[in-house]
Design a protein around this motif. Structure first.
Motif, PDB file in Angstrom:
ATOM      1  N   LEU A 151       0.829  -1.200   0.000  1.00  0.00           N
ATOM      2  CA  LEU A 151       0.000   0.000   0.000  1.00  0.00           C
ATOM      3  C   LEU A 151       0.861   1.247   0.000  1.00  0.00           C
ATOM      4  CD1 LEU A 151      -2.669   1.493   0.177  1.00  0.00           C
ATOM      5  CD2 LEU A 151      -2.635   1.159   2.665  1.00  0.00           C
ATOM      6  N   GLU A 152       1.878   1.263   0.842  1.00  0.00           N
ATOM      7  CA  GLU A 152       2.789   2.406   0.856  1.00  0.00           C
ATOM      8  C   GLU A 152       3.473   2.571  -0.491  1.00  0.00           C
ATOM      9  OE1 GLU A 152       6.819   3.923   3.173  1.00  0.00           O
ATOM     10  OE2 GLU A 152       5.440   2.552   4.205  1.00  0.00           O
ATOM     11  N   TYR A 153       3.859   1.452  -1.092  1.00  0.00           N
ATOM     12  CA  TYR A 153       4.481   1.487  -2.415  1.00  0.00           C
ATOM     13  C   TYR A 153       3.559   2.148  -3.430  1.00  0.00           C
ATOM     14  CZ  TYR A 153       6.386  -0.234  -6.843  1.00  0.00           C
ATOM     15  OH  TYR A 153       6.876  -0.309  -8.118  1.00  0.00           O
ATOM     16  N   ARG A 154       2.312   1.685  -3.477  1.00  0.00           N
ATOM     17  CA  ARG A 154       1.378   2.211  -4.465  1.00  0.00           C
ATOM     18  C   ARG A 154       1.112   3.695  -4.259  1.00  0.00           C
ATOM     19  NH1 ARG A 154      -1.800  -1.429  -7.383  1.00  0.00           N
ATOM     20  NH2 ARG A 154      -2.511   0.475  -8.413  1.00  0.00           N
ATOM     21  N   THR A 202       3.045   6.058  -2.566  1.00  0.00           N
ATOM     22  CA  THR A 202       4.208   6.928  -2.807  1.00  0.00           C
ATOM     23  C   THR A 202       4.578   6.966  -4.277  1.00  0.00           C
ATOM     24  OG1 THR A 202       6.418   7.508  -2.044  1.00  0.00           O
ATOM     25  CG2 THR A 202       6.017   5.184  -2.435  1.00  0.00           C
ATOM     26  N   ASN A 203       4.380   5.844  -4.981  1.00  0.00           N
ATOM     27  CA  ASN A 203       4.760   5.763  -6.383  1.00  0.00           C
ATOM     28  C   ASN A 203       3.779   6.496  -7.296  1.00  0.00           C
ATOM     29  OD1 ASN A 203       6.463   4.707  -8.502  1.00  0.00           O
ATOM     30  ND2 ASN A 203       4.763   3.349  -9.023  1.00  0.00           N
ATOM     31  N   TYR A 204       2.575   6.752  -6.807  1.00  0.00           N
ATOM     32  CA  TYR A 204       1.584   7.438  -7.640  1.00  0.00           C
ATOM     33  C   TYR A 204       1.973   8.891  -7.890  1.00  0.00           C
ATOM     34  CZ  TYR A 204      -2.910   8.937  -9.477  1.00  0.00           C
ATOM     35  OH  TYR A 204      -3.893   9.443 -10.291  1.00  0.00           O
ATOM     36  N   PRO A 251       5.306  10.544  -8.243  1.00  0.00           N
ATOM     37  CA  PRO A 251       6.775  10.509  -8.273  1.00  0.00           C
ATOM     38  C   PRO A 251       7.409  11.879  -8.086  1.00  0.00           C
ATOM     39  CG  PRO A 251       5.868  10.242 -10.484  1.00  0.00           C
ATOM     40  CD  PRO A 251       4.717  10.149  -9.534  1.00  0.00           C
ATOM     41  N   GLU A 252       6.639  12.922  -8.345  1.00  0.00           N
ATOM     42  CA  GLU A 252       7.181  14.277  -8.243  1.00  0.00           C
ATOM     43  C   GLU A 252       7.081  14.851  -6.834  1.00  0.00           C
ATOM     44  OE1 GLU A 252       2.818  14.859  -8.557  1.00  0.00           O
ATOM     45  OE2 GLU A 252       4.290  13.446  -9.370  1.00  0.00           O
ATOM     46  N   LYS A 253       6.372  14.164  -5.924  1.00  0.00           N
ATOM     47  CA  LYS A 253       6.173  14.680  -4.572  1.00  0.00           C
ATOM     48  C   LYS A 253       7.010  13.904  -3.555  1.00  0.00           C
ATOM     49  CE  LYS A 253       1.370  16.128  -5.401  1.00  0.00           C
ATOM     50  NZ  LYS A 253      -0.052  15.954  -4.981  1.00  0.00           N
ATOM     51  N   HIS A 254       7.566  14.645  -2.607  1.00  0.00           N
ATOM     52  CA  HIS A 254       8.292  14.005  -1.507  1.00  0.00           C
ATOM     53  C   HIS A 254       7.282  13.686  -0.417  1.00  0.00           C
ATOM     54  CE1 HIS A 254      10.956  13.391   1.913  1.00  0.00           C
ATOM     55  NE2 HIS A 254      11.978  13.327   1.088  1.00  0.00           N
ATOM     56  N   LEU A 255       6.934  12.404  -0.279  1.00  0.00           N
ATOM     57  CA  LEU A 255       5.977  11.945   0.718  1.00  0.00           C
ATOM     58  C   LEU A 255       6.672  10.993   1.688  1.00  0.00           C
ATOM     59  CD1 LEU A 255       2.930  11.123  -1.611  1.00  0.00           C
ATOM     60  CD2 LEU A 255       3.363  13.257  -0.363  1.00  0.00           C
ATOM     61  N   THR A 256       6.236  11.002   2.930  1.00  0.00           N
ATOM     62  CA  THR A 256       6.775  10.066   3.908  1.00  0.00           C
ATOM     63  C   THR A 256       5.622   9.343   4.595  1.00  0.00           C
ATOM     64  OG1 THR A 256       6.878  11.817   5.596  1.00  0.00           O
ATOM     65  CG2 THR A 256       8.883  11.370   4.327  1.00  0.00           C
ATOM     66  N   PHE A 257       5.910   8.135   5.070  1.00  0.00           N
ATOM     67  CA  PHE A 257       4.894   7.271   5.667  1.00  0.00           C
ATOM     68  C   PHE A 257       5.392   6.720   7.003  1.00  0.00           C
ATOM     69  CE2 PHE A 257       3.966   7.401   1.244  1.00  0.00           C
ATOM     70  CZ  PHE A 257       2.597   7.172   1.102  1.00  0.00           C
ATOM     71  N   ILE A 271      13.891   6.589  -0.700  1.00  0.00           N
ATOM     72  CA  ILE A 271      12.616   6.165  -1.302  1.00  0.00           C
ATOM     73  C   ILE A 271      12.147   7.196  -2.313  1.00  0.00           C
ATOM     74  CG2 ILE A 271      10.156   5.846  -0.803  1.00  0.00           C
ATOM     75  CD1 ILE A 271      11.103   4.576   1.893  1.00  0.00           C
ATOM     76  N   ASN A 272      12.183   8.454  -1.930  1.00  0.00           N
ATOM     77  CA  ASN A 272      11.691   9.509  -2.818  1.00  0.00           C
ATOM     78  C   ASN A 272      12.611   9.757  -4.003  1.00  0.00           C
ATOM     79  OD1 ASN A 272       9.094  10.959  -1.757  1.00  0.00           O
ATOM     80  ND2 ASN A 272      10.274  10.426   0.071  1.00  0.00           N
ATOM     81  N   GLN A 273      13.884   9.465  -3.851  1.00  0.00           N
ATOM     82  CA  GLN A 273      14.803   9.563  -4.993  1.00  0.00           C
ATOM     83  C   GLN A 273      14.602   8.390  -5.952  1.00  0.00           C
ATOM     84  OE1 GLN A 273      16.868  12.078  -5.814  1.00  0.00           O
ATOM     85  NE2 GLN A 273      16.152  13.197  -4.019  1.00  0.00           N
TER      86      GLN A 273
END
Length: 395
Positions: A49-52, A54-56, A58-64, A378-380
């Motif tokens: 779920l986190e993968y899906r 954060t990957n949606y 790609p231009e945003k820096h998100l953390t979980f 992750i975000n890179q």
């Protein structure tokens, strides 16, 4: 009431309630916190779920951050390891505050539903209290339904158990509606004839395939779907059609092949043992012969002219290496964070016996740097990449 009727009853109710209120739209720099019982805690083992999510973007820096706790309730009852204040609920709220959420995906009700109708009012009061606390922190909650139970001691017991879950899911949906919050039904996705393939042997907790379905269901209901890349090339006219960005299509020679670049992100479905999604490439206008396809310098497929005209689907997709690395980083970050906020011997380190081993608390704080580094990795890693595709005719 048989299981089929339970499914029909629930479907009718939730078709009008699913995700009808708030829109899930995290901004650059936002923190998304997952909170709940075993359904949430066990998700970090897979990270789908986190993968899906954060990957949606790609231009945003998100953390979980995952704050799931097996057996937990809206009152934080499974979390207490103190014999004096703070109590379980106060500890739950302190953990939420420490995670600094902008959004929270909250999944409770499975444990509480065991109390049946007699416990419903208590649960609703507790959920509203929790939501008041979350909103006081300026975090935006998203509410998840429970999943059904797949196995019990008898069919009668199983039906009774799922009736209770339906009752509590209805309450969660009503609360979401009254507070203008997003509600996501994941119950129906698992209330299917072959549901057992998604569960562990106990029929209560999900397995790897179950967590893939959970992530897919949540993304679909949030309307956050991502197309798998596809390419249709006409070598005779040097044209290309694709649902992703492409550039620099160069026909080397109709008898030899062509190359082009494509900008793609990690595939929308994570690489796992049970499911792989691939890109489809169709090529027309080639001369007779056998052609190889290399992506990023690595051989991906071999086919005749007829094969390419019909279209070849790549398994795994060309972005699988990127996907695998992203998933690995997410799991490592979740594991590290888990050990920080739920350390072994926690009673001796941060609990009422911290006078014995409280010196190790500094080591927990030191993990912040590693967790932040993993967040950045992750975000890179999820950023879109430009990759060369090269089709060449074998001699």
């Amino acid at each position: 009431m048989n299981r089929h009727y339970i499914f029909l009853l629930f479907s009718v109710f939730f078709h009008s309630a699913v995700f009808s209120q708030q829109t899930f739209s995290p901004q650059d720099g936002d923190r998304i916190v997952l909170l709940g019982n075993a359904l949430i805690e066990n998700e970090q083992e897979y990270g789908f779920l986190e993968y899906r999510l954060t990957n949606y973007w790609p231009e945003k820096h998100l953390t979980f951050r995952n704050l799931g706790w097996s057996g937990d309730t809206v009152f934080g009852e499974a979390r207490s390891y103190y014999t004096s204040p703070p109590g379980p609920y106060e500890l739950l709220i302190s953990q939420i505050k420490a995670s600094n959420p902008d959004w929270m995906i909250i999944a409770y009700g499975n444990v509480e539903a065991q109390d049946g109708a007699s416990g419903l009012a208590h649960f609703k009061a507790g959920l509203n209290q929790l939501l008041d606390s979350v909103e006081a922190l300026a975090a935006k909650p998203v509410l998840l339904s429970t999943i059904p139970q797949a196995i019990a001691g008898s069919e009668a017991l199983l039906a009774k158990r799922n009736e209770g879950l339906i009752l509590y899911n209805e309450a969660i949906a009503e609360i979401a509606k009254s507070r203008s919050l997003a509600f996501i039904d994941v119950f129906n996705a698992f209330n299917i004839p072959d549901q057992l393939k998604h569960y562990q042997n106990n029929g209560v907790h999900l397995n790897e395939e179950g967590y893939l379905l959970l992530a897919e269901t949540i993304m679909d209901q949030m309307k956050l779907t991502t197309e798998i890349p596809s390419f249709r090339i006409d070598a005779s006219t040097a044209t290309i059609e694709s649902n992703v960005t492409t550039e620099n299509l160069t026909i080397i020679d109709k008898s030899k092949g062509f190359s082009f670049n494509s900008t793609i992100q990690a595939s929308s479905t994570p690489v796992s043992k049970t499911q792989l999604n691939g890109q489809t490439i169709t090529v027309e206008g080639l001369k007779k012969g056998t052609y190889t396809l290399s992506i990023g310098g690595e051989l991906q497929a071999v086919g005749s002219r007829n094969d390419w005209e019909e279209g070849i689907t790549l398994h795994p997709s060309a972005s699988s290496q990127q996907s695998g690395q992203l998933l690995k980083l997410i799991r490592e970050k979740d594991k590290t964070y888990f050990h920080q906020y739920r350390p072994q011997n926690r009673t001796y380190i941060i609990g009422f016996r911290s006078y014995e081993q409280g010196r190790h608390k500094e080591g927990l704080a030191a993990l912040d740097a590693l967790i932040l580094w993993l967040d950045d990795q992750i975000n890179q890693t999820k950023k879109q990449q430009s990759t060369q595709y090269l089709l060449e005719r074998l001699p």
